[in-house]
Design an enzyme around this catalytic site. Structure first.
Site, PDB file in Angstrom:
ATOM      1  N   GLU A 172     -13.935  -9.017  -7.440  1.00 53.58           N
ATOM      2  CA  GLU A 172     -13.655  -9.956  -6.356  1.00 53.58           C
ATOM      3  C   GLU A 172     -14.579 -11.160  -6.523  1.00 53.58           C
ATOM      4  O   GLU A 172     -15.794 -11.001  -6.694  1.00 53.58           O
ATOM      5  CB  GLU A 172     -13.878  -9.300  -4.992  1.00 53.58           C
ATOM      6  CG  GLU A 172     -13.723 -10.236  -3.810  1.00 53.58           C
ATOM      7  CD  GLU A 172     -12.380 -10.960  -3.794  1.00 53.58           C
ATOM      8  OE1 GLU A 172     -12.382 -12.197  -3.630  1.00 53.58           O
ATOM      9  OE2 GLU A 172     -11.342 -10.285  -3.946  1.00 53.58           O
ATOM     10  N   ASP A 189     -14.002 -12.668 -12.806  1.00 51.38           N
ATOM     11  CA  ASP A 189     -12.590 -13.044 -12.804  1.00 51.38           C
ATOM     12  C   ASP A 189     -11.714 -11.827 -13.079  1.00 51.38           C
ATOM     13  O   ASP A 189     -11.890 -11.139 -14.084  1.00 51.38           O
ATOM     14  CB  ASP A 189     -12.353 -14.114 -13.869  1.00 51.38           C
ATOM     15  CG  ASP A 189     -10.903 -14.536 -13.928  1.00 51.38           C
ATOM     16  OD1 ASP A 189     -10.219 -14.142 -14.894  1.00 51.38           O
ATOM     17  OD2 ASP A 189     -10.445 -15.225 -13.009  1.00 51.38           O
ATOM     18  N   GLY A 190     -10.786 -11.575 -12.176  1.00 54.42           N
ATOM     19  CA  GLY A 190      -9.953 -10.389 -12.305  1.00 54.42           C
ATOM     20  C   GLY A 190      -9.077 -10.391 -13.537  1.00 54.42           C
ATOM     21  O   GLY A 190      -8.854  -9.338 -14.158  1.00 54.42           O
ATOM     22  N   SER A 223      -6.642  -2.222  -0.420  1.00 53.91           N
ATOM     23  CA  SER A 223      -6.276  -1.399  -1.578  1.00 53.91           C
ATOM     24  C   SER A 223      -7.453  -0.648  -2.197  1.00 53.91           C
ATOM     25  O   SER A 223      -7.279   0.506  -2.630  1.00 53.91           O
ATOM     26  CB  SER A 223      -5.569  -2.258  -2.635  1.00 53.91           C
ATOM     27  OG  SER A 223      -6.324  -3.414  -2.950  1.00 53.91           O
ATOM     28  N   HIS A 251      -8.063  -8.182  -7.890  1.00 53.04           N
ATOM     29  CA  HIS A 251      -8.357  -9.101  -6.776  1.00 53.04           C
ATOM     30  C   HIS A 251      -8.556  -8.235  -5.530  1.00 53.04           C
ATOM     31  O   HIS A 251      -7.688  -8.158  -4.661  1.00 53.04           O
ATOM     32  CB  HIS A 251      -7.213 -10.091  -6.566  1.00 53.04           C
ATOM     33  CG  HIS A 251      -6.921 -10.953  -7.756  1.00 53.04           C
ATOM     34  ND1 HIS A 251      -6.233 -10.482  -8.857  1.00 53.04           N
ATOM     35  CD2 HIS A 251      -7.230 -12.249  -8.020  1.00 53.04           C
ATOM     36  CE1 HIS A 251      -6.119 -11.464  -9.748  1.00 53.04           C
ATOM     37  NE2 HIS A 251      -6.720 -12.533  -9.266  1.00 53.04           N
ATOM     38  N   HIS A 254       0.807  -1.217   0.000  1.00 49.23           N
ATOM     39  CA  HIS A 254       0.000   0.000   0.000  1.00 49.23           C
ATOM     40  C   HIS A 254       0.841   1.268   0.000  1.00 49.23           C
ATOM     41  O   HIS A 254       0.374   2.312  -0.441  1.00 49.23           O
ATOM     42  CB  HIS A 254      -0.976  -0.042   1.170  1.00 49.23           C
ATOM     43  CG  HIS A 254      -1.982  -1.151   1.026  1.00 49.23           C
ATOM     44  ND1 HIS A 254      -2.445  -1.905   2.081  1.00 49.23           N
ATOM     45  CD2 HIS A 254      -2.597  -1.660  -0.088  1.00 49.23           C
ATOM     46  CE1 HIS A 254      -3.308  -2.808   1.643  1.00 49.23           C
ATOM     47  NE2 HIS A 254      -3.404  -2.685   0.328  1.00 49.23           N
ATOM     48  N   ASP A 307      -3.279  -8.464  -7.229  1.00 51.58           N
ATOM     49  CA  ASP A 307      -2.944  -8.957  -5.898  1.00 51.58           C
ATOM     50  C   ASP A 307      -3.652 -10.284  -5.645  1.00 51.58           C
ATOM     51  O   ASP A 307      -4.487 -10.392  -4.754  1.00 51.58           O
ATOM     52  CB  ASP A 307      -3.373  -7.885  -4.872  1.00 51.58           C
ATOM     53  CG  ASP A 307      -3.127  -8.318  -3.442  1.00 51.58           C
ATOM     54  OD1 ASP A 307      -2.318  -9.242  -3.233  1.00 51.58           O
ATOM     55  OD2 ASP A 307      -3.753  -7.743  -2.532  1.00 51.58           O
TER      56      ASP A 307
END
Length: 280
Positions: free
Chosen positions: A118, A143-144, A100, A42, A19, A164
């Site tokens: 997510e 799906d990211g 995040s 994510h 971060h 991430d």
């Protein structure tokens, strides 16, 4: 079905590193008036209660954010990140840790955009509820990695893509490289920030070799370790791979990492690293 919950690890040393880097990149993007897209592949739940069962069970935040958040000698490079931490903890008690998405929400401007995905069945509704009243934001249970095809390039032609994954699946180490390739084909001028855990060093070495093999230039590696590499269970370090980093980021991280290392790893068993995997 994936079982990983970031609530067990919120605010640990890896979050502090991730971060800090995220905040510095966002601040650099804000130096130009033109809007940009923040894409979080994510995203997690968004907000984590540090007195909750998950965080209390591991206590990882005690060796992360708890060690730095009220220090009076914080380097200037931590200012954007710590401003957000204080926003969520206004009574001098460390109750919440913003993930995040919430760090981005606090730092982005009115004309910037947020797009977050997510998949976890418990975390997605929590994330969605955080952004119900934010017109800048889209939150999807998708799906990211697919978003790197669907959302890029942004209309503004400026953006930060934060990746991430949990690395709960070993294929994530290959999937992130493929995802970056897909995104880069569509949006070669974007900034890509990939977080990784060091559990087995050989996995990270292979991922870096795979990234080099893509032919993508300007790949910067930033790493903070809390213990020597080991073949035992558990994360010993974490890092960020940044493609197309802002020009100041290398020097900013070289300035702040020694302080973070000394503060988060007083035992002296850790390490820090800022190096170019692939230069200009």
């Amino acid at each position: 079905m994936l079982s990983y919950r970031h609530s067990f690890h919120a605010g640990n040393h890896a979050d502090v590193l991730k971060h800090t880097v995220q905040s510095l990149i966002i601040e650099s993007l804000k130096e130009k008036d033109k809007p940009f897209l923040y894409l979080d592949t994510h995203a997690g739940a968004g907000r984590y209660l540090l007195s909750g069962e998950h965080a209390e069970r591991t206590g990882e935040y005690m060796e992360g954010i708890a060690r730095i958040w009220q220090r009076e000698d914080q380097p200037a490079e931590l200012a954007p990140y710590m401003t957000v931490i204080r926003h969520f903890n206004r009574n001098e008690n460390l109750r919440y840790y913003p993930g995040s998405p919430l760090i981005a929400r606090q730092l982005l401007r009115e004309h910037d955009k947020l797009h977050m995905t997510e998949l976890h069945s418990s975390d997605f509704p929590l994330l969605r509820s955080e952004f119900l009243k934010d017109d800048r934001a889209r939150v999807l249970r998708e799906d990211g990695y697919q978003q790197l095809k669907a959302q890029l390039p942004p209309l503004s032609r400026r953006g930060l893509i934060l990746m991430d994954p949990s690395y709960e699946l070993k294929t994530d180490y290959q999937d992130v490289v493929q995802g970056i390739q897909e995104g880069y084909k569509r949006f070669a001028t974007g900034t890509y920030a990939l977080w990784y855990p060091v559990v087995m060093r050989q996995q990270i070495k292979k991922m870096l070799r795979d990234l080099e093999a893509t032919g993508i230039r300007r790949i910067l590696q930033i790493e903070l370790g809390v213990r020597p590499d080991s073949d035992q269970r558990g994360m010993t370090a974490s890092g960020m791979i940044v493609i197309n980093p802002p020009w100041k980021l290398e020097q900013q991280m070289k300035a702040v990492l020694p302080w973070l290392l000394e503060t988060l790893v007083p035992s002296g068993t850790g390490h820090q690293l800022v190096k170019w995997v692939v230069p200009e």
